[in-house]
Design a protein around this motif. Structure first.
Motif, PDB file in Angstrom:
ATOM      1  N   VAL A 162      21.941  -9.130  90.536  1.00 43.15           N
ATOM      2  CA  VAL A 162      21.246 -10.340  90.097  1.00 43.15           C
ATOM      3  C   VAL A 162      22.122 -11.521  90.502  1.00 43.15           C
ATOM      4  O   VAL A 162      23.271 -11.630  90.093  1.00 43.15           O
ATOM      5  CB  VAL A 162      20.956 -10.328  88.579  1.00 43.15           C
ATOM      6  CG1 VAL A 162      22.201 -10.092  87.749  1.00 43.15           C
ATOM      7  CG2 VAL A 162      20.276 -11.622  88.161  1.00 43.15           C
ATOM      8  N   GLY A 210      17.169 -11.633  82.934  1.00 45.66           N
ATOM      9  CA  GLY A 210      17.508 -10.453  83.715  1.00 45.66           C
ATOM     10  C   GLY A 210      18.988 -10.275  83.959  1.00 45.66           C
ATOM     11  O   GLY A 210      19.398  -9.474  84.799  1.00 45.66           O
ATOM     12  N   ARG A 215      23.981  -4.531  85.151  1.00 51.71           N
ATOM     13  CA  ARG A 215      23.713  -4.958  86.522  1.00 51.71           C
ATOM     14  C   ARG A 215      24.923  -5.659  87.135  1.00 51.71           C
ATOM     15  O   ARG A 215      25.756  -6.230  86.427  1.00 51.71           O
ATOM     16  CB  ARG A 215      22.514  -5.915  86.554  1.00 51.71           C
ATOM     17  CG  ARG A 215      21.218  -5.293  86.067  1.00 51.71           C
ATOM     18  CD  ARG A 215      20.058  -6.245  86.251  1.00 51.71           C
ATOM     19  NE  ARG A 215      19.728  -6.458  87.656  1.00 51.71           N
ATOM     20  CZ  ARG A 215      18.767  -7.282  88.079  1.00 51.71           C
ATOM     21  NH1 ARG A 215      18.072  -7.975  87.190  1.00 51.71           N
ATOM     22  NH2 ARG A 215      18.521  -7.430  89.353  1.00 51.71           N
TER      23      ARG A 215
END
Length: 270
Positions: A162, A210, A215
């Protein structure tokens, strides 16, 4: 919130007499001298640890130059350093990132700035005297450093990383990295208290964009100042895979990197 990364006003107030805890004020000298500062603080102005010539990894000043600054301020590698400013911590966070990059093991951001401190604790106009030290830097290796290059960011865009743009909306819409998520660095700060929002609120806010601990996260802005704050906050929240694009959009555009423009509702967490 990990207090080895970010400390509260109360934490610092209870340690003002501890000689191992050193306070660094990164505001301009006129603010430090004319407005006042935290007791025992030394002044290392923001402009003094920037390298406008872009010789050494973007705007970082270089290990030896930074070591000279710390040595002249009477700081040692063994000190616990707490940095603050009066701009919600964004300039102080840049100091934290720089000190970490050049090997200072224990450097922390004050949760709350000068104005927040001044509401609860005394300030002073007296300048503390410290003997200069011979500060020996120990820069991180490329493998240890969170800083990443243009090529590394280009590779990250091909993965499930991300990519987080911490700038304002108009900057984001003018030009951004492909697929970037916009997360204004100021979203983590409570405007009323001038401190970070509660941890659970921060985690929910990041997740809505997100940005989750599972991540790979790559941060950028224009010249790597604003991402310093986001980097410190994510680290304090326990994020382990956070990369810091020092060159940011300035370098990306100079290398003719692909960009997107215009509004993207999804990037705002909608």
């Amino acid at each position: 919130m990990d207090d080895s990364v970010v400390v509260s006003l109360d934490w610092l107030a209870s340690r003002l007499d501890d000689p191992a805890v050193r306070i660094v004020d990164v505001r301009d000298a006129w603010e430090f001298d004319g407005i006042g500062h935290l007791p025992g603080a030394v002044n290392v102005p923001f402009d003094s640890y920037r390298d406008e010539s872009d010789i050494d990894r973007g705007t970082l000043p270089g290990a030896e130059a930074f070591a000279d600054l710390l040595g002249n301020a009477g700081l040692s590698p063994e000190d616990t350093i707490v940095a603050y400013d009066d701009t919600h911590g964004v300039f102080a966070a840049r100091f934290v990132l720089t000190a970490l990059e050049y090997g200072h093991e224990d450097v922390r951001l004050l949760d709350g700035d000068y104005s927040a401190w001044n509401r609860e604790y005394e300030t002073t106009s007296e300048t503390a005297a410290f003997e200069p030290t011979d500060y020996d830097p120990d820069p991180l290796s490329p493998e240890e450093s969170p800083l990443v290059s243009y090529d590394a960011v280009a590779d990250a865009l091909e993965r499930d990383a991300v990519v987080v743009d911490t700038r304002e909306l108009e900057e984001f819409e003018e030009a951004r990295l492909p697929g970037a998520v916009r997360f204004d660095w100021r979203e983590v700060v409570d405007d009323e208290t001038r401190r970070l929002k509660p941890e659970a609120e921060l985690e929910a806010l990041l997740a809505a964009h997100g940005i989750t601990p599972d991540r790979e996260v790559v941060l950028y802005c224009n010249t790597a100042r604003r991402i310093s704050h986001t980097y410190v906050v994510l680290t304090a929240l326990g994020y382990e895979d956070v990369r810091f694009y020092e060159g940011s959009l300035t370098e990306w555009l100079a290398n003719d990197g692909e960009v997107e423009t215009g509004p993207v509702a999804a990037s705002e967490g909608e």
